[in-house]
Design a protein around this motif. Structure first.
Motif, PDB file in Angstrom:
ATOM      1  N   ALA A 113      10.956   2.853   4.985  1.00 29.97           N
ATOM      2  CA  ALA A 113      11.276   2.297   3.671  1.00 29.97           C
ATOM      3  C   ALA A 113      10.477   3.026   2.602  1.00 29.97           C
ATOM      4  N   LEU A 114      11.095   3.227   1.457  1.00 28.88           N
ATOM      5  CA  LEU A 114      10.385   3.755   0.299  1.00 28.88           C
ATOM      6  C   LEU A 114       9.660   2.606  -0.392  1.00 28.88           C
ATOM      7  N   THR A 115       8.427   2.867  -0.806  1.00 29.05           N
ATOM      8  CA  THR A 115       7.647   1.828  -1.476  1.00 29.05           C
ATOM      9  C   THR A 115       7.212   2.331  -2.838  1.00 29.05           C
ATOM     10  N   GLY A 116       7.003   1.436  -3.706  1.00 31.56           N
ATOM     11  CA  GLY A 116       6.516   1.787  -5.033  1.00 31.56           C
ATOM     12  C   GLY A 116       6.124   0.539  -5.781  1.00 31.56           C
ATOM     13  N   GLY A 117       5.232   0.702  -6.730  1.00 38.15           N
ATOM     14  CA  GLY A 117       4.828  -0.469  -7.485  1.00 38.15           C
ATOM     15  C   GLY A 117       3.823  -0.125  -8.564  1.00 38.15           C
ATOM     16  N   THR A 118       3.605  -1.059  -9.430  1.00 35.44           N
ATOM     17  CA  THR A 118       2.611  -0.928 -10.478  1.00 35.44           C
ATOM     18  C   THR A 118       2.027  -2.299 -10.756  1.00 35.44           C
ATOM     19  N   GLY A 119       0.803  -2.329 -11.231  1.00 35.17           N
ATOM     20  CA  GLY A 119       0.168  -3.602 -11.502  1.00 35.17           C
ATOM     21  C   GLY A 119      -1.061  -3.438 -12.369  1.00 35.17           C
ATOM     22  N   ARG A 120      -1.608  -4.538 -12.795  1.00 37.09           N
ATOM     23  CA  ARG A 120      -2.827  -4.522 -13.619  1.00 37.09           C
ATOM     24  C   ARG A 120      -3.769  -5.564 -13.041  1.00 37.09           C
ATOM     25  N   ASP A 121      -5.005  -5.125 -12.714  1.00 39.70           N
ATOM     26  CA  ASP A 121      -5.960  -5.979 -12.018  1.00 39.70           C
ATOM     27  C   ASP A 121      -7.278  -6.059 -12.764  1.00 39.70           C
ATOM     28  N   LYS A 122      -7.937  -7.191 -12.513  1.00 38.69           N
ATOM     29  CA  LYS A 122      -9.327  -7.363 -12.945  1.00 38.69           C
ATOM     30  C   LYS A 122     -10.025  -8.155 -11.858  1.00 38.69           C
ATOM     31  N   TYR A 123     -11.101  -7.601 -11.323  1.00 37.96           N
ATOM     32  CA  TYR A 123     -11.837  -8.243 -10.246  1.00 37.96           C
ATOM     33  C   TYR A 123     -12.969  -9.071 -10.814  1.00 37.96           C
ATOM     34  N   GLY A 124     -13.229 -10.231 -10.196  1.00 31.11           N
ATOM     35  CA  GLY A 124     -14.314 -11.096 -10.619  1.00 31.11           C
ATOM     36  C   GLY A 124     -15.470 -11.066  -9.639  1.00 31.11           C
ATOM     37  N   ALA A 125     -16.472 -11.870  -9.919  1.00 36.30           N
ATOM     38  CA  ALA A 125     -17.686 -11.887  -9.100  1.00 36.30           C
ATOM     39  C   ALA A 125     -17.417 -12.409  -7.700  1.00 36.30           C
ATOM     40  N   GLU A 126     -16.437 -13.283  -7.561  1.00 35.20           N
ATOM     41  CA  GLU A 126     -16.144 -13.828  -6.234  1.00 35.20           C
ATOM     42  C   GLU A 126     -15.690 -12.735  -5.286  1.00 35.20           C
TER      43      GLU A 126
END
Length: 478
Positions: A113-126
């Motif tokens: 399968a072809l895969t693709g994606g985009t996203g926006r993340d912010k990691y916290g202290a946990e």
């Protein structure tokens, strides 16, 4: 690496598939259909006929109805085969089963399968603990993923085998529908021809009744007979007239049924009715041996295919009791910008092997296997029952032909006797020893004998058609 090693060892051990291998049921050992010898079936070949092999399409393509040598009948059968909706539905059901088999076969190959994606993340202290969190970021990814299930138990192969057996089942259902649609047309055409002949004979009989009543009434007016004779003549006419409505209703019903078989509404059907004297009774019909019948009748072969599918289902249920081994991997480009997707530093890959073994499921899997085994045994019994019913249908048709042949002989004698009575009565009348009423009464009995003879002859045609259907549409030697 340990999981990969286990997977390779399991693959090496995949020398055989779990579950029972399908074996075609043994053919019956019985050598005959009826419990006693047939004495009046001269139109049958006395020897049994067997063929060396059976083609799935043979019986569906055999134009057995042409043995009656009627162009009108052939035309109606062909129209029904082209327009019958049940037959068309069987065609689509076969196409559906074939595509499902193709889909199931695809599961045996690696899945890509072809895969693709985009996203926006912010990691916290946990998530990061004491590590300083990075700023909010956007990511992009594109690549391919591959997954593959190691079929070391043969469960997937059994499921493919099961689906292909269901394709064979639908093929045999289509063959059976082909034969039955043609058979229904032939039987309805013969039934209509019989009813038309009976109605024509009954009309002649009613004419004799009316002549008889008229002459009795004249004789009563002249004082030569009593009122009782008039009442008897009226009663006889009324009694014979009651036969006509039921015959006409039966004729209408047969015409409507034939129209539907040919794919038309009763009001729109164009039916070319056939007279019995326009048909030829097939001769030298070979009666194949029971063991060959079990290898050629579509309904028996369909039951065999169902047994095959049920046997494969046991293998599928058994495979579910073993661990499942899966391999998966992916290769992709991962970057924080679109421009960076195809940078060498954005390469990413993964290779994963996994194993899942059932430990506790409340007995579900073992119950499903037992259910599959029970279904297989039920299919085996259904197969045997289908074979017995087929033998019964052939035996019924053979006995019916034997009995109708004996009836035709008796009817012929009765008709000859009635005709001789007419001749003698007419001669006696010309010599002045019998009255007109006696002549008409003798003619009336002769017409009744003819009516019975018409019914018996039509029944012989119908019994021949039913025998040919019971034999799977056999026309060799006709």
């Amino acid at each position: 690496m340990r999981l990969m090693f286990v997977a390779m060892i399991s693959t090496a051990l995949a020398g055989c598939m779990v579950g029972p291998d399908f074996k075609r049921p043994d053919v019956p050992t019985t050598a005959r259909y009826t419990d006693s010898a047939l004495t009046n079936t001269s139109i049958l070949k006395q020897e049994s006929v067997a063929t060396s092999s059976t083609n799935n399409q043979t019986m569906a393509n055999a134009e057995w109805w042409k043995a009656f040598h009627s162009n009108a009948l052939n035309d109606m059968v062909q129209r029904a085969l082209q327009n019958n909706h049940s037959l068309e539905a069987a065609n689509w059901s076969l196409a559906e089963a074939q595509e499902l088999a193709n889909a199931r076969a695809g599961t045996r190959l690696p899945q890509v399968a072809l895969t693709g994606g985009t996203g926006r993340d912010k990691y916290g202290a946990e998530f990061l603990g004491s590590i300083p969190p990075p700023p909010t970021f956007t990511y992009y990814a594109a690549g391919a993923a591959v997954s593959y299930t190691l079929d070391y138990t043969g469960g997937i192969a059994r499921s493919i085998e099961q689906q292909r057996a269901l394709v064979e089942y639908q093929q045999q259902q289509l063959n059976a529908a082909h034969i039955m649609v043609a058979g229904d047309v032939v039987l309805q055409v013969l039934h209509i021809a019989s009813l038309n002949s009976q109605i024509a004979t009954l009309n002649t009989l009613l004419d004799r009744d009316r002549d008889n009543l008229h002459l009795v009434q004249v004789a009563f007016d002249n004082g030569s007979v009593s009122k009782l004779d008039v009442i008897s003549a009226e009663s006889q006419l009324a009694s014979d007239m009651t036969l006509m409505p039921s015959l006409q209703q039966e004729l209408s019903t047969a015409r409507h049924a034939l129209a539907v078989i040919m794919g038309s509404a009763p009001a729109d059907a164009q039916i070319n009715e056939v007279d019995l004297d326009q048909l030829t009774l097939p001769q030298n019909i070979p009666v194949i041996v029971p063991s060959e019948l079990a290898r050629r009748r579509p309904d028996i072969l369909a039951a065999e295919a169902q047994l095959h599918a049920a046997t494969a289902a046991v293998g599928v249920a058994t495979a579910n009791l073993y661990p499942h081994l899966d391999l998966s991997g992916s290769i992709s480009q991962q970057a924080l910008t679109v421009d960076g997707l195809f940078d060498r530093s954005s390469n990413a890959w993964s290779a994963i092997s996994s194993i899942a073994a059932p430990l506790f499921n409340g007995g579900t899997l073992r119950a499903e296997k037992r259910a599959a085994v029970n279904a297989m045994k039920a299919s085996a019994e259904n197969y045997q029952q289908t074979v017995l019913v087929a033998f019964q249908q052939v035996a019924d048709a053979l006995d019916a032909l034997d009995h109708v042949a004996a009836e035709l002989q008796a009817r012929a004698q009765a008709e000859k006797a009635a005709r001789d009575t007419v001749d003698l009565t007419r001669k006696s009348y010309s010599e002045g020893n019998a009255g007109v009423i006696q002549v008409l009464d003798a003619e009336r009995h002769y017409q009744q004998a003819r009516l019975g003879d018409v019914r018996a002859k039509a029944q012989q045609y119908i019994d021949v058609a039913q025998l040919m259907l019971a034999l799977g549409g056999n026309t060799q030697g006709t």
